[in-house]
Design an enzyme around this catalytic site. Sequence first.
Site, short mmCIF file in Angstrom:
data_model
loop_
_atom_site.label_atom_id
_atom_site.label_comp_id
_atom_site.label_asym_id
_atom_site.label_seq_id
_atom_site.Cartn_x
_atom_site.Cartn_y
_atom_site.Cartn_z
N SER A 228 0.78 -1.22 -0.11
CA SER A 228 0.01 0.11 0.04
C SER A 228 0.86 1.30 0.00
CB SER A 228 -0.95 0.00 1.22
OG SER A 228 -0.22 -0.34 2.10
N ASN A 231 2.31 1.48 -3.81
CA ASN A 231 1.37 1.57 -4.82
C ASN A 231 0.09 2.46 -4.75
OD1 ASN A 231 3.06 -0.16 -6.59
ND2 ASN A 231 2.46 -1.74 -5.19
N TYR A 232 -0.49 2.57 -3.39
CA TYR A 232 -1.71 3.24 -3.35
C TYR A 232 -1.82 4.58 -2.31
CZ TYR A 232 -3.44 -1.13 -5.39
OH TYR A 232 -3.66 -2.37 -6.34
N MET A 233 -1.15 4.74 -1.52
CA MET A 233 -1.13 5.75 -0.37
C MET A 233 -0.22 6.88 -1.04
SD MET A 233 -0.68 4.05 3.25
CE MET A 233 1.10 4.29 3.21
#
Length: 278
Positions: A228, A231-233
Amino acid sequence: CKKKKKSEEVFDSLTPSILNSHLKEIMDGLTAKVFRTYNASKTLQDELRKTEERNTWKRLSAAEKVVEYNNANRQVAILCNHQRSVSKAQETQLENIGEKIAALKKQKIMLKKILKALNSGKDKKIPTKKDEKKAAEKVANAAAKAKKMKDEAKTNEAKIAATEADEKAKEMKRNLGKMKFEQAHLWEKVPSKPQVAKKIQSWTQKVAKMEMDLKHKDDNKEVSLGTSKINYMDPRISVAWCKRNEVPIEKIFSKTLRDKFNWAMAVPPDWEFNASIV
């Protein structure tokens, strides 16, 4: 779902491309990953803000703040279902940390007894360190001997003997490390009262830090925080959080991630993730 088996997918006729096409009709550029990134970033910011609003927040050390950051990161990983299986190596590592903490606590008890003995004038009963220098010399000699045997080995018998000598040297090195740890709380000669008091304080801090590390590793053993984070936060949330809380960015991002997210490093401490969808 009632008519489906546990092995069957709930939305068996829905594909990522169909879903993304539908989302683009709602908002240009919207995809499943964008939606997931938004949720991950908003969750991180919300969780971090919760901790910062606590009355005790300003009294926390940088290390304690990092633990709170990782707790927020874990909530994002759970949201995104970033799971991982617990390896045997992880379990062994947790056990080893637990054993070290127990040993440090015993050493702290011994230090208190030493201080009590000094206050009572019974300094003759105070234990001192065994000679580590002689043990270190023996290890160095054994390692040098094994290397020489390995370099000169021509026959199978000589190679086997060299391997055995090398293993023996490694075992001696491990034992030396163990000896150093077991008497790390002692001195070569009888210490003074201030020396003991200072070491008691040091051991208290060591135990607290290791207990915190153990809890962190145990709490996060089944979730992958890195997925995360990479790639996401939104990295700007983490950078801004570090700046306003005086936490070194290297405590949150490795060098690789600092290079990857170099574009995010200039955000001010009060930067906030845009939680509204226009």
